[in-house]
Design a protein around this motif. Structure first.
Motif, PDB file in Angstrom:
ATOM      1  N   ILE A  11       0.849  -1.208   0.000  1.00 13.79           N
ATOM      2  CA  ILE A  11       0.000   0.000   0.000  1.00 13.79           C
ATOM      3  C   ILE A  11       0.879   1.251   0.000  1.00 13.79           C
ATOM      4  N   GLU A  30      10.369   2.768   6.557  1.00 18.61           N
ATOM      5  CA  GLU A  30      10.000   1.364   6.769  1.00 18.61           C
ATOM      6  C   GLU A  30      10.884   0.790   7.875  1.00 18.61           C
ATOM      7  N   LYS A  31      10.237   0.188   8.864  1.00 21.76           N
ATOM      8  CA  LYS A  31      11.031  -0.258  10.024  1.00 21.76           C
ATOM      9  C   LYS A  31      11.859  -1.516   9.735  1.00 21.76           C
ATOM     10  N   ALA A  38       2.769  -8.011   5.699  1.00 17.75           N
ATOM     11  CA  ALA A  38       1.683  -8.851   5.179  1.00 17.75           C
ATOM     12  C   ALA A  38       1.783  -9.007   3.667  1.00 17.75           C
ATOM     13  N   SER A  39       2.274  -7.977   3.006  1.00 21.30           N
ATOM     14  CA  SER A  39       2.310  -7.987   1.548  1.00 21.30           C
ATOM     15  C   SER A  39       3.188  -9.114   1.000  1.00 21.30           C
ATOM     16  N   GLY A  43      -1.316 -14.414  -0.319  1.00 13.63           N
ATOM     17  CA  GLY A  43      -1.525 -15.384  -1.389  1.00 13.63           C
ATOM     18  C   GLY A  43      -1.612 -14.731  -2.768  1.00 13.63           C
ATOM     19  N   GLY A  44      -1.934 -13.440  -2.796  1.00 12.28           N
ATOM     20  CA  GLY A  44      -1.999 -12.731  -4.080  1.00 12.28           C
ATOM     21  C   GLY A  44      -3.272 -12.988  -4.876  1.00 12.28           C
ATOM     22  N   MET A  45      -4.294 -13.535  -4.207  1.00 11.43           N
ATOM     23  CA  MET A  45      -5.552 -13.759  -4.925  1.00 11.43           C
ATOM     24  C   MET A  45      -6.275 -12.429  -5.131  1.00 11.43           C
ATOM     25  N   VAL A 174       9.085   4.741  12.789  1.00 10.65           N
ATOM     26  CA  VAL A 174       8.402   5.981  13.199  1.00 10.65           C
ATOM     27  C   VAL A 174       7.845   5.759  14.600  1.00 10.65           C
ATOM     28  N   TYR A 325      -6.959  -5.681   5.637  1.00 11.52           N
ATOM     29  CA  TYR A 325      -7.327  -7.032   6.091  1.00 11.52           C
ATOM     30  C   TYR A 325      -7.009  -8.123   5.057  1.00 11.52           C
ATOM     31  N   ARG A 326      -8.009  -8.832   4.526  1.00  6.71           N
ATOM     32  CA  ARG A 326      -7.766 -10.005   3.668  1.00  6.71           C
ATOM     33  C   ARG A 326      -7.570  -9.635   2.196  1.00  6.71           C
ATOM     34  N   ASN A 327      -7.774  -8.346   1.852  1.00  7.14           N
ATOM     35  CA  ASN A 327      -7.842  -8.012   0.426  1.00  7.14           C
ATOM     36  C   ASN A 327      -6.925  -6.856   0.013  1.00  7.14           C
ATOM     37  N   GLY A 328      -5.820  -6.698   0.728  1.00  3.88           N
ATOM     38  CA  GLY A 328      -4.930  -5.560   0.447  1.00  3.88           C
ATOM     39  C   GLY A 328      -4.188  -5.670  -0.869  1.00  3.88           C
ATOM     40  N   ILE A 329      -3.889  -6.881  -1.303  1.00  3.65           N
ATOM     41  CA  ILE A 329      -3.205  -7.014  -2.601  1.00  3.65           C
ATOM     42  C   ILE A 329      -4.212  -6.625  -3.694  1.00  3.65           C
ATOM     43  N   LEU A 330      -5.408  -7.185  -3.574  1.00  8.48           N
ATOM     44  CA  LEU A 330      -6.478  -6.855  -4.525  1.00  8.48           C
ATOM     45  C   LEU A 330      -6.742  -5.344  -4.565  1.00  8.48           C
TER      46      LEU A 330
HETATM   47  C1  LIG Z   1      -1.373 -15.060   5.131  1.00  4.79           C
HETATM   48  C2  LIG Z   1      -1.978 -13.921   4.376  1.00  4.79           C
HETATM   49  C3  LIG Z   1      -2.622 -14.162   3.164  1.00  4.79           C
HETATM   50  C4  LIG Z   1      -3.189 -13.099   2.450  1.00  4.79           C
HETATM   51  N1  LIG Z   1      -3.724 -13.337   1.212  1.00  4.79           N
HETATM   52  C5  LIG Z   1      -4.208 -12.293   0.477  1.00  4.79           C
HETATM   53  C6  LIG Z   1      -4.699 -12.511  -0.844  1.00  4.79           C
HETATM   54  O1  LIG Z   1      -4.686 -13.645  -1.347  1.00  4.79           O
HETATM   55  N2  LIG Z   1      -5.199 -11.444  -1.527  1.00  4.79           N
HETATM   56  C7  LIG Z   1      -5.215 -10.177  -0.996  1.00  4.79           C
HETATM   57  O2  LIG Z   1      -5.682  -9.248  -1.665  1.00  4.79           O
HETATM   58  N3  LIG Z   1      -4.722  -9.950   0.246  1.00  4.79           N
HETATM   59  C8  LIG Z   1      -4.228 -10.968   0.987  1.00  4.79           C
HETATM   60  N4  LIG Z   1      -3.743 -10.750   2.252  1.00  4.79           N
HETATM   61  C9  LIG Z   1      -3.875  -9.403   2.832  1.00  4.79           C
HETATM   62  C10 LIG Z   1      -2.768  -8.461   2.330  1.00  4.79           C
HETATM   63  O3  LIG Z   1      -1.547  -9.118   2.424  1.00  4.79           O
HETATM   64  C11 LIG Z   1      -2.754  -7.192   3.182  1.00  4.79           C
HETATM   65  O4  LIG Z   1      -4.038  -6.620   3.273  1.00  4.79           O
HETATM   66  C12 LIG Z   1      -1.807  -6.152   2.554  1.00  4.79           C
HETATM   67  O5  LIG Z   1      -0.557  -6.740   2.302  1.00  4.79           O
HETATM   68  C13 LIG Z   1      -1.654  -4.951   3.454  1.00  4.79           C
HETATM   69  O6  LIG Z   1      -0.629  -4.164   2.916  1.00  4.79           O
HETATM   70  P1  LIG Z   1       0.045  -3.025   3.788  1.00  4.79           P
HETATM   71  O7  LIG Z   1       1.068  -2.371   2.922  1.00  4.79           O
HETATM   72  O8  LIG Z   1      -1.024  -2.197   4.400  1.00  4.79           O
HETATM   73  O9  LIG Z   1       0.687  -3.817   5.015  1.00  4.79           O
HETATM   74  P2  LIG Z   1       2.124  -4.475   5.181  1.00  4.79           P
HETATM   75  O10 LIG Z   1       2.539  -5.206   3.974  1.00  4.79           O
HETATM   76  O11 LIG Z   1       2.119  -5.220   6.459  1.00  4.79           O
HETATM   77  O12 LIG Z   1       3.053  -3.203   5.273  1.00  4.79           O
HETATM   78  C14 LIG Z   1       3.074  -2.343   6.395  1.00  4.79           C
HETATM   79  C15 LIG Z   1       4.522  -1.966   6.618  1.00  4.79           C
HETATM   80  O13 LIG Z   1       4.598  -0.961   7.604  1.00  4.79           O
HETATM   81  C16 LIG Z   1       5.800  -1.165   8.335  1.00  4.79           C
HETATM   82  N5  LIG Z   1       5.674  -0.446   9.603  1.00  4.79           N
HETATM   83  C17 LIG Z   1       4.790  -0.711  10.606  1.00  4.79           C
HETATM   84  N6  LIG Z   1       4.947   0.168  11.614  1.00  4.79           N
HETATM   85  C18 LIG Z   1       5.947   1.022  11.243  1.00  4.79           C
HETATM   86  C19 LIG Z   1       6.587   2.129  11.870  1.00  4.79           C
HETATM   87  N7  LIG Z   1       6.192   2.561  13.083  1.00  4.79           N
HETATM   88  N8  LIG Z   1       7.606   2.733  11.225  1.00  4.79           N
HETATM   89  C20 LIG Z   1       8.007   2.307   9.996  1.00  4.79           C
HETATM   90  N9  LIG Z   1       7.443   1.254   9.364  1.00  4.79           N
HETATM   91  C21 LIG Z   1       6.422   0.621   9.967  1.00  4.79           C
HETATM   92  C22 LIG Z   1       5.850  -2.667   8.480  1.00  4.79           C
HETATM   93  O14 LIG Z   1       7.158  -3.123   8.787  1.00  4.79           O
HETATM   94  C23 LIG Z   1       5.340  -3.137   7.135  1.00  4.79           C
HETATM   95  O15 LIG Z   1       6.390  -3.412   6.199  1.00  4.79           O
HETATM   96  C24 LIG Z   1      -3.140 -11.777   2.979  1.00  4.79           C
HETATM   97  C25 LIG Z   1      -2.473 -11.552   4.171  1.00  4.79           C
HETATM   98  C26 LIG Z   1      -1.892 -12.593   4.872  1.00  4.79           C
HETATM   99  C27 LIG Z   1      -1.144 -12.304   6.140  1.00  4.79           C
END
Ligand SMILES: Cc1cc2nc3c(=O)[nH]c(=O)nc-3n(C[C@H](O)[C@H](O)[C@H](O)COP(=O)(O)OP(=O)(O)OC[C@H]3O[C@@H](n4cnc5c(N)ncnc54)[C@H](O)[C@@H]3O)c2cc1C
Length: 365
Positions: A11, A30-31, A38-39, A43-45, A174, A325-330
Motif C-alpha cells: 500500500i 519502513e522499520k 503482510a504484503s 496469497g496474491g488472490m 516511526v 485485512y484479507r484483500n490488500g493485494i487486490l
Molecule cells: C497469510 C496472508 C494471506 C493473504 N492473502 C491475500 C490474498 O490472497 N489477496 C489479498 O488481496 N490480500 C491478501 N492478504 C492481505 C494483504 O496481504 C494485506 O491486506 C496487505 O498486504 C496490506 O498491505 P500493507 O502495505 O497495508 O501492510 P504491510 O505489507 O504489512 O506493510 C506495512 C509496513 O509498515 C511497516 N511499519 C509498521 N509500523 C511502522 C513504523 N512505526 N515505522 C516504519 N514502518 C512501519 C511494516 O514493517 C510493514 O512493512 C493476505 C495476508 C496474509 C497475512
C-alpha cells in the motif's frame, strides 16, 4: 510538496509511486526491509467473488480487480519484471450438501448482479484435470477472479522506487506523528525527525501503534510445495478448508491460510500447518508426496468490520491508508488511485466516505 509515507508495504509503495509520478517529493519510512510485512506473506488472490463479498465493498473490490491488468502492465513496462499476473479463475470446491446449497445461492446472487459464476459438478472439475478428494461434491467456478504473484509485484515496485528519487529509509521506525494546531508537521523516528507537508499512515497491522485506530493483527500461516510439472494446476482452488494457488510459469503452489487472533505472536505452528495440509489433501490427495518448499506467516491489518480505513484524519494533511485485512493485494490499484486523487486534486472518491475512520469514532476512548 513533500510527503512522508509510514510503511513500505504494497500500500505504501504503490501510493509512493503514484504520487511521485505526479511530481511529489516522497520519503518512505519502513522499520524493516521494504515489502516484508503482510504484503510478502499474502496469497496474491484477486478474488472478490471467491471471498463472497457483497455491497459497496464488493463494488470497490471489483473496480480494483478490473484495474489490475493495466496496473501490472505499467509496472512491468517500467521495470522489465514479470509479476506473475494470471487470469486463472477460481474453483470453489464444496464438501457438504449444506455448503453446496449456500454456494449455489451465492452463484444465483452474483448472476443476478451480472457477474460470472457457474456451478460445476464433481465430474466437470475432474474433466479439468483434477484428481479430487472423495468428499468433494462439486464447486463454484469464478472465471474472472485472478491472481498476482505478490512477492514478484513487491520486488518490481521496490525496483521501480529505487530507480526514482523517492527517498527510502529502511530499518527506521516511526515513533510519533507530530502536529501543531491540528495540522501535520513531522514524524519522529528512532533516527531523527522528518518534516513534510503531508503524511500517509500505511503501517498495516501496526497502524494502531501510531494513531488511535481500530486496526489489529489477524495472523495467517501459509506454506508452499512443488508440483512435478510447471502449471500442473491451472486454477486456484479456494475452499473453506484451504486455498491452493499455483503460480504462473512455475511448479510452485502456495497454500493458505489460517486466521488467528493471537496478536503479534510470531512463528509457524504445527497446528496451523496441520489445518492447511488437511485442507490440501481433502481437496487434492495426490499432492501427498510433493515436496514442501517453505512455510511462513504474516499479520493481516484487520478492522472491526473487515473494511479498510482510507482518507483524511482529524489532523489536517495526515491521511490513512490502512486496514486492508484479507484483500490488500487486490485493493492496491484503487487505493493508490483514490489516495493520490485526494492529495493531488482534493477529489474525494465516494469510497473515501464509506471507508472513513469516522465510522469507528464511537469505539474510540
Ligand atoms: C497469510 C496472508 C494471506 C493473504 N492473502 C491475500 C490474498 O490472497 N489477496 C489479498 O488481496 N490480500 C491478501 N492478504 C492481505 C494483504 O496481504 C494485506 O491486506 C496487505 O498486504 C496490506 O498491505 P500493507 O502495505 O497495508 O501492510 P504491510 O505489507 O504489512 O506493510 C506495512 C509496513 O509498515 C511497516 N511499519 C509498521 N509500523 C511502522 C513504523 N512505526 N515505522 C516504519 N514502518 C512501519 C511494516 O514493517 C510493514 O512493512 C493476505 C495476508 C496474509 C497475512
Amino acid at each position: 510538496m513533500k510527503g512522508v509515507i509510514i510503511g513500505g508495504g504494497i500500500i505504501g509503495l504503490s501510493i509512493a509511486r503514484q504520487l511521485y509520478k505526479l511530481g511529489y517529493d516522497i520519503t518512505v519510512v519502513e522499520k524493516r526491509m521494504l515489502g516484508r510485512g503482510a504484503s510478502w506473506a499474502a496469497g496474491g488472490m484477486l478474488a472478490p467473488l471467491a471471498e463472497g463479498l457483497v455491497g459497496d465493498f464488493l463494488d470497490f473490490c471489483l473496480e480494483s480487480r478490473d484495474m489490475y491488468k493495466s496496473f501490472v502492465e505499467e509496472i512491468q513496462k517500467e521495470t522489465g519484471d514479470n509479476v506473475g499476473f494470471w487470469e486463472c479463475g477460481i474453483i470453489y470446491p464444496v464438501f457438504s450438501e449444506e455448503e453446496k446449497s449456500l454456494i449455489q445461492k451465492r452463484i444465483k446472487y452474483y448472476n443476478k448482479l451480472g457477474h460470472n459464476a457457474i456451478w460445476l459438478d464433481r465430474k466437470d472439475i475432474e474433466d479439468k484435470g483434477y484428481m479430487l478428494g472423495k468428499s468433494v461434491l462439486g464447486g463454484a467456478y469464478f472465471p474472472d477472479d485472478k491472481q498476482v504473484d505478490n512477492r514478484r509485484l513487491i520486488t518490481a515496485l521496490v525496483m521501480y522506487i529505487k530507480k526514482t528519487k523517492i527517498e527510502v529509509r529502511q530499518f527506521e521506525t516511526v515513533r510519533f506523528i507530530n502536529e501543531k494546531n491540528g495540522v501535520f508537521k513531522s514524524v519522529t523516528t528512532d533516527k531523527g525527525e522528518i518534516e513534510a507537508d503531508f503524511c500517509i499512515l500505511a503501517a498495516g497491522a501496526w497502524s494502531g501503534e501510531l494513531e488511535p485506530l481500530k486496526v489489529f493483527p489477524k495472523k495467517g500461516q501459509m506454506f508452499s510445495f512443488k508440483t512435478k510439472k510447471k502449471e500442473e494446476l491451472k486454477n486456484i482452488l479456494y475452499s473453506k478448508r484451504a486455498y491452493i494457488i499455483p503460480r504462473k510459469d512455475t511448479n510452485l503452489v502456495v497454500v493458505g491460510a489460517t486466521e488467528e487472533n493471537v496478536f503479534f505472536k510470531e512463528g509457524v505452528t504445527v497446528a496451523g500447518l496441520a489445518i492447511l495440509i488437511k485442507g490440501l489433501l481433502d481437496t487434492l490427495p495426490n499432492t501427498k508426496d510433493y515436496e514442501i518448499v517453505e512455510t511462513w506467516y504474516g499479520f493481516r491489518p484487520a478492522t472491526p468490520d473487515g473494511f479498510p480505513i482510507l482518507g483524511k484524519s482529524d489532523i489536517k494533511n495526515l491521511y490513512y491508508a490502512t486496514g486492508h485485512y484479507r484483500n490488500g493485494i487486490l485493493l492496491t490499484p484503487i487505493t493508490a488511485k483514490i489516495m493520490a486523487d485526494l492529495i493531488h486534486k482534493e477529489e474525494e472518491s465516494p469510497y473515501l466516505k464509506i471507508f472513513s475512520f469516522d465510522r469507528f469514532k464511537h469505539l474510540m476512548v
